[in-house]
Design a protein around this motif. Structure first.
Motif, PDB file in Angstrom:
ATOM      1  N   VAL A 108       0.821  -1.213   0.000  1.00 40.88           N
ATOM      2  CA  VAL A 108       0.000   0.000   0.000  1.00 40.88           C
ATOM      3  C   VAL A 108       0.852   1.258   0.000  1.00 40.88           C
ATOM      4  O   VAL A 108       0.513   2.247  -0.664  1.00 40.88           O
ATOM      5  N   ALA A 109       1.983   1.236   0.707  1.00 41.21           N
ATOM      6  CA  ALA A 109       2.797   2.451   0.810  1.00 41.21           C
ATOM      7  C   ALA A 109       3.257   2.941  -0.555  1.00 41.21           C
ATOM      8  O   ALA A 109       3.156   4.132  -0.871  1.00 41.21           O
ATOM      9  N   SER A 110       3.769   2.039  -1.395  1.00 39.86           N
ATOM     10  CA  SER A 110       4.230   2.484  -2.711  1.00 39.86           C
ATOM     11  C   SER A 110       3.054   2.855  -3.611  1.00 39.86           C
ATOM     12  O   SER A 110       3.155   3.760  -4.440  1.00 39.86           O
ATOM     13  N   ALA A 111       1.916   2.189  -3.449  1.00 44.18           N
ATOM     14  CA  ALA A 111       0.734   2.554  -4.232  1.00 44.18           C
ATOM     15  C   ALA A 111       0.271   3.969  -3.875  1.00 44.18           C
ATOM     16  O   ALA A 111      -0.111   4.752  -4.756  1.00 44.18           O
ATOM     17  N   GLU A 112       0.308   4.304  -2.589  1.00 39.21           N
ATOM     18  CA  GLU A 112      -0.047   5.659  -2.171  1.00 39.21           C
ATOM     19  C   GLU A 112       0.936   6.683  -2.734  1.00 39.21           C
ATOM     20  O   GLU A 112       0.549   7.781  -3.151  1.00 39.21           O
ATOM     21  N   GLU A 113       2.206   6.317  -2.767  1.00 37.20           N
ATOM     22  CA  GLU A 113       3.221   7.223  -3.311  1.00 37.20           C
ATOM     23  C   GLU A 113       3.011   7.434  -4.805  1.00 37.20           C
ATOM     24  O   GLU A 113       3.207   8.537  -5.331  1.00 37.20           O
ATOM     25  N   ILE A 114       2.608   6.392  -5.506  1.00 32.74           N
ATOM     26  CA  ILE A 114       2.320   6.520  -6.935  1.00 32.74           C
ATOM     27  C   ILE A 114       1.200   7.524  -7.169  1.00 32.74           C
ATOM     28  O   ILE A 114       1.286   8.380  -8.066  1.00 32.74           O
ATOM     29  N   VAL A 115       0.142   7.445  -6.381  1.00 31.79           N
ATOM     30  CA  VAL A 115      -0.959   8.398  -6.512  1.00 31.79           C
ATOM     31  C   VAL A 115      -0.455   9.820  -6.292  1.00 31.79           C
ATOM     32  O   VAL A 115      -0.761  10.745  -7.059  1.00 31.79           O
ATOM     33  N   ARG A 116       0.362  10.004  -5.268  1.00 32.32           N
ATOM     34  CA  ARG A 116       0.869  11.342  -4.946  1.00 32.32           C
ATOM     35  C   ARG A 116       1.729  11.895  -6.074  1.00 32.32           C
ATOM     36  O   ARG A 116       1.543  13.035  -6.523  1.00 32.32           O
ATOM     37  N   VAL A 117       2.675  11.091  -6.551  1.00 33.26           N
ATOM     38  CA  VAL A 117       3.591  11.559  -7.591  1.00 33.26           C
ATOM     39  C   VAL A 117       2.857  11.769  -8.910  1.00 33.26           C
ATOM     40  O   VAL A 117       3.123  12.736  -9.635  1.00 33.26           O
ATOM     41  N   SER A 118       1.929  10.881  -9.225  1.00 32.50           N
ATOM     42  CA  SER A 118       1.147  11.018 -10.448  1.00 32.50           C
ATOM     43  C   SER A 118       0.404  12.349 -10.477  1.00 32.50           C
ATOM     44  O   SER A 118       0.414  13.062 -11.499  1.00 32.50           O
ATOM     45  N   GLU A 119      -0.221  12.692  -9.373  1.00 31.66           N
ATOM     46  CA  GLU A 119      -0.977  13.936  -9.317  1.00 31.66           C
ATOM     47  C   GLU A 119      -0.049  15.143  -9.286  1.00 31.66           C
ATOM     48  O   GLU A 119      -0.337  16.177  -9.905  1.00 31.66           O
ATOM     49  N   GLN A 120       1.074  14.997  -8.610  1.00 35.40           N
ATOM     50  CA  GLN A 120       2.040  16.091  -8.540  1.00 35.40           C
ATOM     51  C   GLN A 120       2.656  16.381  -9.913  1.00 35.40           C
ATOM     52  O   GLN A 120       2.807  17.543 -10.310  1.00 35.40           O
ATOM     53  N   ARG A 121       3.005  15.315 -10.637  1.00 38.91           N
ATOM     54  CA  ARG A 121       3.660  15.471 -11.949  1.00 38.91           C
ATOM     55  C   ARG A 121       2.659  15.632 -13.094  1.00 38.91           C
ATOM     56  O   ARG A 121       3.061  15.834 -14.237  1.00 38.91           O
ATOM     57  N   ARG A 122       1.384  15.491 -12.811  1.00 41.27           N
ATOM     58  CA  ARG A 122       0.330  15.594 -13.831  1.00 41.27           C
ATOM     59  C   ARG A 122       0.558  14.577 -14.950  1.00 41.27           C
ATOM     60  O   ARG A 122       0.473  14.892 -16.135  1.00 41.27           O
ATOM     61  N   ARG A 123       0.840  13.379 -14.527  1.00 41.69           N
ATOM     62  CA  ARG A 123       0.986  12.253 -15.449  1.00 41.69           C
ATOM     63  C   ARG A 123       0.039  11.152 -14.988  1.00 41.69           C
ATOM     64  O   ARG A 123      -0.051  10.860 -13.788  1.00 41.69           O
ATOM     65  N   PHE A 124      -0.693  10.563 -15.910  1.00 42.36           N
ATOM     66  CA  PHE A 124      -1.646   9.554 -15.486  1.00 42.36           C
ATOM     67  C   PHE A 124      -0.985   8.185 -15.373  1.00 42.36           C
ATOM     68  O   PHE A 124       0.022   7.894 -16.006  1.00 42.36           O
ATOM     69  N   VAL A 125      -1.586   7.363 -14.540  1.00 41.24           N
ATOM     70  CA  VAL A 125      -1.249   5.946 -14.412  1.00 41.24           C
ATOM     71  C   VAL A 125      -2.535   5.176 -14.631  1.00 41.24           C
ATOM     72  O   VAL A 125      -3.521   5.391 -13.923  1.00 41.24           O
ATOM     73  N   SER A 126      -2.549   4.296 -15.606  1.00 43.13           N
ATOM     74  CA  SER A 126      -3.721   3.459 -15.846  1.00 43.13           C
ATOM     75  C   SER A 126      -3.355   2.013 -15.537  1.00 43.13           C
ATOM     76  O   SER A 126      -2.425   1.459 -16.130  1.00 43.13           O
ATOM     77  N   VAL A 127      -4.063   1.428 -14.579  1.00 42.09           N
ATOM     78  CA  VAL A 127      -3.824   0.044 -14.181  1.00 42.09           C
ATOM     79  C   VAL A 127      -4.727  -0.864 -15.013  1.00 42.09           C
ATOM     80  O   VAL A 127      -5.928  -0.605 -15.139  1.00 42.09           O
ATOM     81  N   ILE A 128      -4.162  -1.915 -15.578  1.00 39.85           N
ATOM     82  CA  ILE A 128      -4.963  -2.802 -16.414  1.00 39.85           C
ATOM     83  C   ILE A 128      -5.989  -3.541 -15.550  1.00 39.85           C
ATOM     84  O   ILE A 128      -5.651  -4.373 -14.718  1.00 39.85           O
TER      85      ILE A 128
END
Length: 349
Positions: A108-128
């Motif tokens: 969960v910790a790295s998943a939460e970090e992904i959400v934070r960085v994605s929103e900060q960098r304005r880059r999307f992450v799409s999980v299959i």
């Protein structure tokens, strides 16, 4: 990162990290997108694989080089599950959009970090999570959300699959619990994700797991109970130790009736006066005993959404927060099994 593809109308530059069975499937799907995306570079497998797939001009590089490649706008991660979190963060920090095979991460910790960085960098992450985009899933979700089918009472997801010793020997991570190799996180994730998406957020879980058909570290059989925010209840069973292996099934019961699905097929529909969901033209195939039997249709549907999201600047239908919620649920189930207590998902971080 240059946004030349979105602005100029040029094909999206894609880099694929991991050319195993799933990575090859993504490369094949690119060929069905009408020239809207092109493979720039890939890692893993053999250079000849790119030629055989019709992409002789694509560079065969290391994972790090694919992520850093200046012509790659979007990185596709098809690596072992335990690498997803770190590699997604690397790609985001390199300024890339990311498509990542399930799960988003194994913790969960790295998943939460992904959400934070994605929103900060304005880059999307799409999980299959292609099961959500199947026509019958979209139809069912709409009818559940607008109340047509009545109040949800019970949801069940069963994954009675078989994976032999050769499958686990082919990639050592598949036998390791902390690398996402268990039947719940590796084989059962799509069914659990779909059930939770349809029935609403899960708030509380109990569970047990065991290794019953193999000799390794990861669980090969998990049983869990779910409580949804609506008050409805659920049950999940996943296994890779149940020969001969049967299509995944899902059952939904509401105050008005019931429905049952075998993989993508409608096995039963008992809602008077409500038409059954549309049958898909090309079902996703069943991975009950052969993971390579899963077809292209589901991935193609999600890729069309991803391409449109990239070109229009909107968020994809399935994003980083969706992936985070699923990781929280799976990790909550594992914690419940390991501690022998009911786990509230708000506790999981």
């Amino acid at each position: 990162m240059s946004e030349r593809s979105a602005v100029s109308g040029e094909p999206i530059g894609v880099g694929v990290v991991g050319l195993g069975t799933i990575g090859v499937r993504h490369v094949e799907v690119l060929g069905h997108l009408g020239g809207l995306a092109r493979l720039v570079a890939a890692s893993g497998g053999a250079p000849a694989t790119l030629r055989d797939l019709g992409h002789a001009d694509a560079a065969h590089l290391s994972p790090e080089e694919v992520i850093a490649h200046p012509e790659v706008d979007l990185v596709v991660l098809c690596t072992p599950s335990g690498l997803h979190g770190e590699q997604t963060l690397d790609a985001l920090r390199a300024g890339k959009h990311v498509v990542v095979e399930k799960p988003l991460s194994v913790d969960v910790a790295s998943a939460e970090e992904i959400v934070r960085v994605s929103e900060q960098r304005r880059r999307f992450v799409s999980v299959i999570s292609q099961r959500r985009l199947e026509p019958q899933s979209q139809y069912l979700k709409r009818l559940l959300d607008d109340g047509t089918l009545g109040r949800p009472v019970l949801g069940e997801a069963f994954v009675h699959w078989l994976r032999d010793d050769a499958y686990y020997a082919h990639a050592s991570w598949r036998a390791q619990q902390d690398q996402g190799g268990g039947s719940l996180m590796n084989q059962g994730l799509h069914s659990v994700d779909l059930l939770a998406w349809l029935m609403g957020p899960v708030t509380r879980v109990t569970a047990q797991y065991a290794t019953l058909g193999h000799r390794f570290d990861a669980e090969d059989t998990t049983v869990a109970t779910l409580q949804f925010a609506s008050g409805a209840l659920g049950a999940v069973v996943t296994s890779t130790a149940t020969p001969p292996g049967r299509p995944a099934t899902m059952k939904l019961f509401t105050g008005r009736g019931a429905a049952e699905f075998a993989n993508s097929d409608v096995a039963a529909w008992d809602f008077d006066g409500v038409p059954a969901p549309p049958e898909p033209d090309h079902g996703p195939g069943s991975g009950a005993s052969d993971p390579s039997a899963i077809g292209l249709a589901g991935h193609l549907a999600q890729w069309r959404d991803i391409v449109d999201a990239y070109r229009t600047g909107r968020a994809p239908e399935i994003g980083a927060r969706d992936g985070l919620r699923t990781v929280q649920l799976l990790c909550g189930i594992y914690e419940a099994a390991e501690t022998g207590r009911a786990v509230t998902l708000e506790e999981i971080s």
